[in-house]
Scaffold this motif. Sequence first.
Motif, PDB file in Angstrom:
ATOM      1  N   LEU A  43       1.487  -4.969   3.132  1.00 44.24           N
ATOM      2  CA  LEU A  43       2.916  -4.915   2.822  1.00 44.24           C
ATOM      3  C   LEU A  43       3.273  -5.725   1.584  1.00 44.24           C
ATOM      4  N   GLY A  44       2.257  -6.176   0.838  1.00 46.66           N
ATOM      5  CA  GLY A  44       2.528  -6.935  -0.381  1.00 46.66           C
ATOM      6  C   GLY A  44       2.937  -8.363  -0.135  1.00 46.66           C
TER       7      GLY A  44
ATOM      8  N   ASP B 166       0.808  -1.213   0.000  1.00 41.81           N
ATOM      9  CA  ASP B 166       0.000   0.000   0.000  1.00 41.81           C
ATOM     10  C   ASP B 166       0.843   1.265   0.000  1.00 41.81           C
ATOM     11  N   GLY B 167       2.024   1.190   0.593  1.00 45.40           N
ATOM     12  CA  GLY B 167       2.899   2.363   0.620  1.00 45.40           C
ATOM     13  C   GLY B 167       2.431   3.447   1.568  1.00 45.40           C
TER      14      GLY B 167
ATOM     15  N   ALA C 277       1.033  -1.098   9.077  1.00 43.26           N
ATOM     16  CA  ALA C 277       1.976  -2.200   9.284  1.00 43.26           C
ATOM     17  C   ALA C 277       3.323  -1.844   8.670  1.00 43.26           C
ATOM     18  N   VAL C 278       4.387  -2.059   9.433  1.00 41.49           N
ATOM     19  CA  VAL C 278       5.732  -1.810   8.919  1.00 41.49           C
ATOM     20  C   VAL C 278       6.531  -3.098   8.786  1.00 41.49           C
ATOM     21  N   ALA C 279       6.035  -4.176   9.397  1.00 43.35           N
ATOM     22  CA  ALA C 279       6.711  -5.470   9.268  1.00 43.35           C
ATOM     23  C   ALA C 279       5.728  -6.573   9.642  1.00 43.35           C
TER      24      ALA C 279
END
Length: 297
Positions: free
Chosen positions: A243-244, A74-75, A274-276
């Motif tokens: 996050l793909g 999503d970025g 979400a970052v991870a």
Amino acid sequence: MVLVGVAGLVVVRVTGLDAGSVFALVVVGVPYAVVVTVVVGVVTVVAGARWLTVLALGLLVVQLVVLVPRFVADGTAVPDGAARLRVATVNSHVGNVDAKALVDFVRSERIDVLAVEELAPQAIPGLDAAGLRDVMPYRELRPKDDSSLYSRFPFTSSGPLAAPTTWPQTTATLTVAGRAVEVVAVHTYYPAGDPDRWTRDMIALKAVAHENSVLLGDFNATLDHEPMRDLLSAGLVDSHAELGRGWAPTWPADRALPPLVQLDHVLHGHGFAAVAVGERTLPGSDHRLVFAELALV
């Protein structure tokens, strides 16, 4: 005949016919159907079967439209210095998960909140003996209700979720960087047992979908299930898809073959990004543990 079967699966996926029906058992095969379609398409090209090739190509296009978005991040922009919340969920397989392995993971990954499904009463002392009480002194343990929560942070409130699910979902509210965050340890009924009951469980979870909510656990659903997509449309985001990471099977994790489908998820409201995300196989569990680092935005 193979393409007709794929076409039927595509129709179920696109129309949402799996909700409350036995089709919920087969719609999990949508990602695998892409591979089948490509293989059959190549065969029809070699065989010179023009109309079957056209059918295979059409089915492939529809499947890619459905699946590709979950492989594109999503970025979402995360502000510098944004507070973080690290969460994890594990199905303990009726308390059989290896206590030391689970506690070691919580320590090494600095997990803030842990949701445990199928936590048997007799497993609780073993987890504490392995050190879970030291790293997560705050907890809402409801083994009779099937799901429990452990936390590094104190809860301002906790208890069973006020929603008409098959068995009560355990919820707790904690404060992160001055914001009240509601966490729900999810374990829904399973579609193989009663698809209608499973669908009602998923619908009931919509009541807790809001900006500052985090729902994590064993949903017994993939992103191809209509009830899961309906839940996401209520204002939630799947951390893996965000996050793909569109392919992260978590079940079954106790077989010789790799896991086949992702039933375990971390969903969050739009107050997070979400970052991870990741997964970990722990001895004794038939599901892979899923964890996510969420930034408050």
